[in-house]
Design a protein around this motif. Structure first.
Motif, PDB file in Angstrom:
ATOM      1  N   ASN A 147       0.809  -1.221   0.000  1.00 34.32           N
ATOM      2  CA  ASN A 147       0.000   0.000   0.000  1.00 34.32           C
ATOM      3  C   ASN A 147       0.840   1.267   0.000  1.00 34.32           C
ATOM      4  N   GLN A 148       2.102   1.168   0.398  1.00 30.64           N
ATOM      5  CA  GLN A 148       2.933   2.359   0.522  1.00 30.64           C
ATOM      6  C   GLN A 148       4.169   2.349  -0.364  1.00 30.64           C
ATOM      7  N   GLY A 149       4.679   1.195  -0.673  1.00 23.41           N
ATOM      8  CA  GLY A 149       5.970   1.116  -1.356  1.00 23.41           C
ATOM      9  C   GLY A 149       7.052   0.931  -0.312  1.00 23.41           C
ATOM     10  N   PHE A 150       7.768   2.031   0.020  1.00 24.78           N
ATOM     11  CA  PHE A 150       8.753   1.982   1.089  1.00 24.78           C
ATOM     12  C   PHE A 150       8.059   2.231   2.431  1.00 24.78           C
ATOM     13  N   LYS A 151       8.415   1.431   3.412  1.00 23.08           N
ATOM     14  CA  LYS A 151       7.933   1.661   4.770  1.00 23.08           C
ATOM     15  C   LYS A 151       9.126   1.551   5.706  1.00 23.08           C
ATOM     16  N   ILE A 152       9.420   2.627   6.425  1.00 22.96           N
ATOM     17  CA  ILE A 152      10.555   2.671   7.339  1.00 22.96           C
ATOM     18  C   ILE A 152      10.035   2.626   8.769  1.00 22.96           C
ATOM     19  N   THR A 153      10.541   1.690   9.546  1.00 27.56           N
ATOM     20  CA  THR A 153      10.108   1.587  10.938  1.00 27.56           C
ATOM     21  C   THR A 153      11.296   1.741  11.887  1.00 27.56           C
ATOM     22  N   ASN A 154      11.006   2.266  13.065  1.00 27.49           N
ATOM     23  CA  ASN A 154      11.999   2.435  14.113  1.00 27.49           C
ATOM     24  C   ASN A 154      12.196   1.103  14.826  1.00 27.49           C
ATOM     25  N   ASP A 155      13.445   0.661  14.930  1.00 26.77           N
ATOM     26  CA  ASP A 155      13.719  -0.638  15.557  1.00 26.77           C
ATOM     27  C   ASP A 155      13.375  -0.662  17.040  1.00 26.77           C
ATOM     28  N   ASP A 156      13.390   0.490  17.693  1.00 26.85           N
ATOM     29  CA  ASP A 156      13.152   0.527  19.134  1.00 26.85           C
ATOM     30  C   ASP A 156      11.688   0.317  19.494  1.00 26.85           C
TER      31      ASP A 156
END
Length: 445
Positions: free
Chosen positions: A345-354
């Motif tokens: 749905n977004q393409g790139f999705k960046i998440t915080n590891d913490d």
């Protein structure tokens, strides 16, 4: 460039009125590294090579001071562009020769008049361009409203049909054999401005970024979303065709296979599904099939036909799966405390590891954006057989990332099938490949 013709040498004489450079690129090598101090013309050398891919960027050729530019290829064909004084209308003469090509000489018309004619055409026939994509409409608007825009570089972004229409204003058309030769010379140039997104025609330098001017990371994220959607559409068509013919094939194709062969194939496909699920291409939550130790012939036939169909369905994702998997692996080997995910749905999705929270793409550092944009561009926007030109890949990258660049580039090139000329100031980029380095300087030729 066709498989039997690859670039083997670039030679430029009189660059900036003082430099003579030669870059040998053996046909068996997949990359060559160009190194040298500032001011010797590394970037301009790449610019000139890129300018020769069809449609020719005459603006670049005419604005760059040089006497002659020569490209040699593995089939012994040679393309030469010479700067003349007054003999030719715009000071350029093209000459093509070789054993497997027709010998041609061509001098195009003066490019400023051509630029004006292109703009007049775009103004005169707006209905002709109703079918353009949003990107192409933005490019057209740039041509109409910004006199400082390089016409030929914008023209190269338009679709081939429109290019042909607008190229009628080049004056005397290029000979067909030369045009075909240049069209076959596929070049993908990744320059130092690779993070610059497409600006709208209304946006002026210095103004704040608006919703109409996405960053390159955002553009590529949207583009990837479209690629994933298309892959799902292709898979759906294949699935429908197979499902429609399943009963007939089940009855016509006996399964002379063992229970172990069935189990092995099923395990392979479950791993396949897992990988596809990680990039949002299939639903990982499929019902598990409990395969009996011993089966009746009809059970083997049903399961084997099902597994063959499943393999055909999953195979539609092979190309994009390999690319997105390598994209994710390369980028995540660089990022610290954050992870790139591929989301349908977004393409790139960046998440915080913490905390697992999603991060805005624009919050990535310059180096992280460079890594993501460069890797994506190489994997998804480069044609097989193309010559890729990369200017200063080290921009904003930590030394450790620079040292890993060539390793990752070779993985990508092996998958996509392209060759590369890299211009760099960084000795870390070359690393153990110093023997592939061509040094350009005041006294080299």
């Amino acid at each position: 460039m066709s498989q039997d013709r690859s670039l083997t040498r670039v030679r430029v004489e009189g660059l900036f009125g003082r430099f003579n450079h030669r870059v040998d690129f053996p046909a068996g090598d997949t990359f060559v590294i160009v190194h040298g101090p500032n001011g010797v013309g590394k970037t301009r050398l790449l610019d000139l090579v890129s300018a020769l891919a069809w449609p020719v960027n005459f603006t670049e050729l005419t604005r760059t001071p040089f006497r002659s530019l020569e490209l040699q290829f593995s089939d012994n064909s040679v393309l030469t562009v010479e700067k003349t004084e007054t003999q030719e209308p715009n000071g350029l003469r093209f000459h093509l020769r070789g054993e497997k090509v027709e010998t041609e000489t061509w001098s195009p018309r003066e490019s400023d008049a051509t630029s004006d004619a292109l703009r007049r055409t775009l103004l005169r026939s707006p209905s002709r361009f109703e079918s353009l994509s949003r990107r192409e409409r933005d490019l057209r608007n740039l041509l109409l409203h910004r006199s400082d825009v390089d016409v030929w570089s914008v023209l190269s972004e338009l679709n081939p049909e429109i290019q042909r229409d607008l190229h009628e204003f080049m004056g005397e058309p290029a000979p067909q054999s030369l045009r075909e030769f240049l069209s076959d010379f596929k070049v993908h140039f990744i320059d130092t401005h690779r993070l610059r997104g497409l600006q709208s025609s209304e946006e002026q330098p210095g103004r704040a970024r608006t919703a109409a001017s996405p960053t390159k990371v955002e553009e590529f994220s949207k583009e990837l979303r479209g690629r994933l959607a298309k892959a799902l559409e292709d898979n759906s068509r294949t699935s429908q065709d197979l499902d429609r013919t399943y009963p007939r094939r089940l009855l016509e194709e006996p399964a002379d296979v063992s229970e172990q062969e069935i189990r092995d194939r099923y395990v392979e496909q479950e791993e396949w599904r897992r990988r596809l699920g990680e990039v949002s291409l299939v639903d990982e939550q499929t019902e598990v099939i409990d395969i009996p130790e011993e089966m009746e012939p009809w059970q083997r036939a049903v399961l084997w036909t099902y597994l063959r169909d499943t393999e055909d369905k999953l195979s539609t994702f092979n190309d994009i799966l390999d690319r997105v998997s390598l994209l994710r692996d390369v980028v995540n080997s660089r990022f610290l405390f954050k992870t790139l995910e591929i989301d349908g749905n977004q393409g790139f999705k960046i998440t915080n590891d913490d905390d697992g929270e999603e991060l805005d793409l624009t919050s990535l550092s310059s180096g992280e954006q460079h890594e993501l944009v460069l890797t994506y561009d190489l994997l998804f926007n480069t044609e097989p057989g193309a010559l890729v030109l990369i200017d200063e890949p080290e921009i904003s990258l930590h030394v450790s990332w620079q040292k890993a660049f060539m390793r990752d580039l070779q993985k990508i090139a092996e998958l996509v099938k392209f060759r590369t000329i890299i211009a760099t100031h960084s000795p870390q980029i070359a690393g153990k490949w110093a023997d592939r380095m061509v040094v350009l300087g005041p006294d080299t030729e």
